[in-house]
Design a protein around this motif. Structure first.
Motif, PDB file in Angstrom:
ATOM      1  N   ALA A 294       0.773  -1.267   0.046  1.00 16.17           N
ATOM      2  CA  ALA A 294       0.148   0.064  -0.359  1.00 16.17           C
ATOM      3  C   ALA A 294       0.825   1.548   0.476  1.00 16.17           C
ATOM      4  O   ALA A 294       1.894   1.473   0.662  1.00 16.17           O
ATOM      5  N   LEU A 295       0.452   1.846  -0.544  1.00 18.23           N
ATOM      6  CA  LEU A 295       1.068   3.267  -1.352  1.00 18.23           C
ATOM      7  C   LEU A 295       0.529   5.105  -0.718  1.00 18.23           C
ATOM      8  O   LEU A 295      -0.552   4.788  -1.485  1.00 18.23           O
ATOM      9  N   ALA A 296       0.675   5.511   0.388  1.00 15.52           N
ATOM     10  CA  ALA A 296      -0.249   6.577   0.360  1.00 15.52           C
ATOM     11  C   ALA A 296       0.808   8.135  -0.016  1.00 15.52           C
ATOM     12  O   ALA A 296       1.564   8.302   0.395  1.00 15.52           O
ATOM     13  N   VAL A 297       0.253   9.032  -0.962  1.00 20.86           N
ATOM     14  CA  VAL A 297       1.008   9.999  -1.187  1.00 20.86           C
ATOM     15  C   VAL A 297       0.731  11.003  -1.191  1.00 20.86           C
ATOM     16  O   VAL A 297      -0.733  11.503  -1.510  1.00 20.86           O
ATOM     17  N   TYR A 298       1.149  12.121  -0.187  1.00 21.20           N
ATOM     18  CA  TYR A 298       0.083  13.383   0.950  1.00 21.20           C
ATOM     19  C   TYR A 298       0.767  14.794  -0.158  1.00 21.20           C
ATOM     20  O   TYR A 298       1.898  14.544  -0.304  1.00 21.20           O
ATOM     21  N   ASN A 299       0.007  15.994  -0.095  1.00 25.46           N
ATOM     22  CA  ASN A 299       0.427  17.203  -0.797  1.00 25.46           C
ATOM     23  C   ASN A 299       1.001  18.155   0.746  1.00 25.46           C
ATOM     24  O   ASN A 299       1.345  16.907   2.067  1.00 25.46           O
ATOM     25  N   GLU A 300       1.117  19.535   0.907  1.00 26.80           N
ATOM     26  CA  GLU A 300       2.441  19.512   2.193  1.00 26.80           C
ATOM     27  C   GLU A 300       1.076  19.537   3.621  1.00 26.80           C
ATOM     28  O   GLU A 300       1.483  19.357   4.556  1.00 26.80           O
ATOM     29  N   ASP A 301      -0.549  20.029   2.994  1.00 27.48           N
ATOM     30  CA  ASP A 301      -1.150  20.183   4.458  1.00 27.48           C
ATOM     31  C   ASP A 301      -2.128  19.246   4.336  1.00 27.48           C
ATOM     32  O   ASP A 301      -2.606  18.946   5.567  1.00 27.48           O
ATOM     33  N   ASN A 302      -1.689  17.680   3.661  1.00 26.18           N
ATOM     34  CA  ASN A 302      -2.230  16.120   3.634  1.00 26.18           C
ATOM     35  C   ASN A 302      -3.843  16.932   3.790  1.00 26.18           C
ATOM     36  O   ASN A 302      -4.740  15.714   3.924  1.00 26.18           O
ATOM     37  N   SER A 303      -4.600  17.875   2.707  1.00 31.84           N
ATOM     38  CA  SER A 303      -5.796  17.960   2.411  1.00 31.84           C
ATOM     39  C   SER A 303      -5.915  16.727   1.220  1.00 31.84           C
ATOM     40  O   SER A 303      -7.208  17.225   0.607  1.00 31.84           O
ATOM     41  N   LEU A 304      -4.922  16.751   0.112  1.00 31.62           N
ATOM     42  CA  LEU A 304      -5.308  16.103  -0.843  1.00 31.62           C
ATOM     43  C   LEU A 304      -4.262  15.010  -1.574  1.00 31.62           C
ATOM     44  O   LEU A 304      -2.763  15.123  -0.722  1.00 31.62           O
ATOM     45  N   TRP A 305      -4.244  13.844  -1.251  1.00 30.26           N
ATOM     46  CA  TRP A 305      -3.637  12.385  -1.038  1.00 30.26           C
ATOM     47  C   TRP A 305      -4.104  11.397  -2.316  1.00 30.26           C
ATOM     48  O   TRP A 305      -5.285  11.871  -3.061  1.00 30.26           O
ATOM     49  N   ILE A 306      -3.158  10.617  -3.036  1.00 30.01           N
ATOM     50  CA  ILE A 306      -3.234   9.399  -4.254  1.00 30.01           C
ATOM     51  C   ILE A 306      -3.559   8.339  -2.665  1.00 30.01           C
ATOM     52  O   ILE A 306      -2.796   8.294  -1.308  1.00 30.01           O
ATOM     53  N   ARG A 307      -3.929   7.139  -2.980  1.00 35.69           N
ATOM     54  CA  ARG A 307      -3.875   5.744  -2.255  1.00 35.69           C
ATOM     55  C   ARG A 307      -3.862   4.735  -3.541  1.00 35.69           C
ATOM     56  O   ARG A 307      -5.123   4.814  -4.401  1.00 35.69           O
ATOM     57  N   ILE A 308      -3.086   3.914  -2.689  1.00 35.48           N
ATOM     58  CA  ILE A 308      -2.966   2.327  -3.968  1.00 35.48           C
ATOM     59  C   ILE A 308      -2.179   1.684  -3.096  1.00 35.48           C
ATOM     60  O   ILE A 308      -1.667   2.091  -2.041  1.00 35.48           O
ATOM     61  N   THR A 309      -3.603   0.407  -3.101  1.00 34.52           N
ATOM     62  CA  THR A 309      -3.431  -0.914  -2.071  1.00 34.52           C
ATOM     63  C   THR A 309      -3.434  -1.345  -3.390  1.00 34.52           C
ATOM     64  O   THR A 309      -3.212  -1.347  -4.147  1.00 34.52           O
ATOM     65  N   SER A 310      -3.103  -3.210  -2.691  1.00 32.41           N
ATOM     66  CA  SER A 310      -3.028  -4.239  -3.925  1.00 32.41           C
ATOM     67  C   SER A 310      -4.340  -4.591  -4.025  1.00 32.41           C
ATOM     68  O   SER A 310      -5.245  -5.315  -5.101  1.00 32.41           O
ATOM     69  N   HIS A 311      -5.465  -3.777  -3.645  1.00 33.17           N
ATOM     70  CA  HIS A 311      -7.026  -4.048  -4.013  1.00 33.17           C
ATOM     71  C   HIS A 311      -7.011  -2.746  -5.630  1.00 33.17           C
ATOM     72  O   HIS A 311      -7.739  -3.710  -6.567  1.00 33.17           O
ATOM     73  N   GLU A 312      -6.561  -1.801  -5.608  1.00 24.63           N
ATOM     74  CA  GLU A 312      -6.357  -1.221  -6.997  1.00 24.63           C
ATOM     75  C   GLU A 312      -5.360  -1.686  -8.542  1.00 24.63           C
ATOM     76  O   GLU A 312      -5.551  -1.899  -9.079  1.00 24.63           O
ATOM     77  N   PHE A 313      -4.117  -3.285  -7.918  1.00 24.00           N
ATOM     78  CA  PHE A 313      -4.059  -3.673  -9.322  1.00 24.00           C
ATOM     79  C   PHE A 313      -4.553  -4.569  -8.596  1.00 24.00           C
ATOM     80  O   PHE A 313      -3.421  -6.219  -9.868  1.00 24.00           O
ATOM     81  N   SER A 314      -4.868  -5.483  -8.198  1.00 20.84           N
ATOM     82  CA  SER A 314      -5.742  -6.813  -7.839  1.00 20.84           C
ATOM     83  C   SER A 314      -6.387  -7.481  -9.291  1.00 20.84           C
ATOM     84  O   SER A 314      -6.500  -8.421  -9.540  1.00 20.84           O
ATOM     85  N   HIS A 315      -6.944  -6.557 -10.238  1.00 18.17           N
ATOM     86  CA  HIS A 315      -6.961  -6.778 -11.719  1.00 18.17           C
ATOM     87  C   HIS A 315      -6.405  -6.325 -13.013  1.00 18.17           C
ATOM     88  O   HIS A 315      -6.811  -4.467 -12.917  1.00 18.17           O
ATOM     89  N   PRO A 316      -5.180  -6.850 -13.486  1.00 16.10           N
ATOM     90  CA  PRO A 316      -4.886  -5.774 -14.763  1.00 16.10           C
ATOM     91  C   PRO A 316      -6.278  -5.241 -15.348  1.00 16.10           C
ATOM     92  O   PRO A 316      -5.240  -4.411 -15.656  1.00 16.10           O
ATOM     93  N   ASN A 317      -6.881  -5.518 -15.697  1.00 14.05           N
ATOM     94  CA  ASN A 317      -7.507  -4.540 -16.834  1.00 14.05           C
ATOM     95  C   ASN A 317      -8.054  -3.145 -15.635  1.00 14.05           C
ATOM     96  O   ASN A 317      -9.338  -3.182 -16.752  1.00 14.05           O
ATOM     97  N   GLN A 318      -8.117  -2.989 -14.900  1.00 11.03           N
ATOM     98  CA  GLN A 318      -9.671  -2.409 -14.024  1.00 11.03           C
ATOM     99  C   GLN A 318      -8.625  -1.521 -13.380  1.00 11.03           C
ATOM    100  O   GLN A 318      -8.371  -1.485 -12.249  1.00 11.03           O
ATOM    101  N   LEU A 319      -6.869  -1.535 -14.043  1.00 18.33           N
ATOM    102  CA  LEU A 319      -5.680  -0.592 -13.050  1.00 18.33           C
ATOM    103  C   LEU A 319      -6.731   0.697 -12.561  1.00 18.33           C
ATOM    104  O   LEU A 319      -6.755   1.454 -13.450  1.00 18.33           O
ATOM    105  N   HIS A 320      -6.223   1.305 -11.011  1.00 18.18           N
ATOM    106  CA  HIS A 320      -7.297   2.684 -11.142  1.00 18.18           C
ATOM    107  C   HIS A 320      -6.233   2.953  -9.698  1.00 18.18           C
ATOM    108  O   HIS A 320      -5.509   2.050  -9.364  1.00 18.18           O
TER     109      HIS A 320
END
Length: 392
Positions: A294-320
């Protein structure tokens, strides 16, 4: 058996005192092997501490020290014994439920006008049949009445609450859920007018895995608006500088963010752009949980971030990936009072399946390229902090 052990312990302590040199009560003594073994047994049983044992086994130990240690051990053990006697816990036998729990609780939530009446009834069920963690089913069905899809995150949340077997905690959770259900339309109108009801969900912003009755914060259970990015402006859901027409520029090349199909080595650049836009020198924080992928990437004040876990790439045809924003909202609630709330906006950004995806070891390939390599990309960057821990 317990009384016998106590008699042996008292007898042992008397032997120690009688066997000491009586010329002076504070005269130094040396313990015999027999007494030493007995003391070690008492230490193993938790009646004296390791520090006390070390002090008593030194050749410079005195009868006064032994007396003091003995008294302390007796007082502690007696307090523990009284506590066990006064607070003895009798295990509750768990009987088999006479009805299918899912069907029974679902009907209970549907027919009871007051959700707290339903909570009271499942409490009676658990008194009669033992703890079957019925709150998990109750919370899930109450949620379905007012919100959209049950996500894995919410399922984990309800399971965790039920495991605490704490009626006060369950009441607090239901009160918060009821408030959000009664105010979800008003909140969503402030943030995203005309979103469909199915887009409204709940999210707990803290680590669900560490949730306890003491740590539960009702203000961190918030309304979450779930939308998907679209290349069609009429169906799109812009979030700050990101929309379905946004592009990523790397050198002289430009790549669409919607269904990103650029080189995988540019994913680090994509992640930076999603949270910082064109402010490439703005600070970022990466939280990387390699064990749970799992990976999370936050901006400086933590008000905007992206999240990627094994769920997001568990189906190669539905990556997100998910781009999240926490937005503070001031509104007049259903009770006519001014209320401050946090609303979570969750935008799903689809990715194209890589052309070089191997037929074997796909999961390892995607983990390496979507998470591991971007983390390596930012190592040594003065504008990036990398933390290795769970992302929630």
């Amino acid at each position: 058996m317990r009384d016998c052990n106590w008699r042996r312990f008292l007898g042992l302590m008397l032997c120690i005192l009688v066997g000491a040199n009586t010329v002076s009560f504070a005269q130094k003594i040396t313990l015999s092997k027999k007494v030493l073994r007995a003391l070690r047994r008492q230490e193993a049983a938790g009646l004296i501490s390791a520090e006390q044992l070390e002090q008593l086994t030194k050749s410079s130990a005195t009868t006064a020290q032994i007396t003091k240690a003995t008294s302390e051990a007796l007082r502690t053990a007696q307090r523990n014994r009284r506590y066990v006697r006064l607070h003895a816990i009798t295990p509750i036998s768990v009987k088999r439920l006479p009805w299918p729990p899912e069907q029974k609780i679902k009907e209970l939530v549907r027919t009871e006008k007051n959700i707290f009446s339903a909570l009271h009834k499942i409490g009676l069920f658990q008194q009669e049949y033992g703890d079957h963690q019925l709150f998990e089913i109750l919370g899930r069905n109450y949620y379905k009445q007012h919100f959209g899809t049950i996500t894995p995150h919410l399922q984990q949340f309800f399971t965790r609450i039920a495991q605490q077997n704490d009626r006060q905690l369950e009441t607090r959770v239901l009160k918060r859920m009821r408030f959000l259900a009664e105010n979800s339309d008003l909140l969503s109108q402030e943030v995203a007018p005309q979103v469909p009801r199915a887009a409204l969900r709940l999210r707990y912003l803290a680590n669900v895995g560490e949730l306890t009755a003491q740590r539960f914060n009702p203000n961190l259970l918030v309304l979450s608006i779930e939308r998907k990015m679209s290349a069609n402006p009429e169906k799109d859901f812009p979030l700050r500088h990101i929309n379905g027409q946004s592009t990523l520029k790397v050198g002289d090349s430009e790549f669409a963010i919607f269904e990103y199909a650029g080189p995988l080595e540019y994913l680090g650049n994509l992640y930076r752009y999603l949270v910082n836009g064109n402010h490439s020198r703005a600070h970022m924080t990466l939280v990387f949980d390699e064990e749970n992928q799992a990976l999370a990437v936050y901006n400086e004040d933590n008000s905007l971030w992206i999240r990627i876990t094994s769920h997001e790439f568990s189906h190669p045809n539905q990556l997100h990936i998910h781009l999240n924003e926490i937005r503070p909202v001031l509104f007049q609630n259903a009770y006519g009072n001014e209320s401050h709330e946090l609303v979570n906006i969750n935008l799903t950004i689809p990715l194209m399946t890589p052309d070089n995806l191997p037929s074997h070891g796909m999961s390892a390939f995607l983990f390496k390229n979507l998470l591991l390599n971007p983390v390596k990309h930012f190592q040594g960057d003065a504008h990036v902090t990398i933390e290795r821990r769970p992302i929630f």
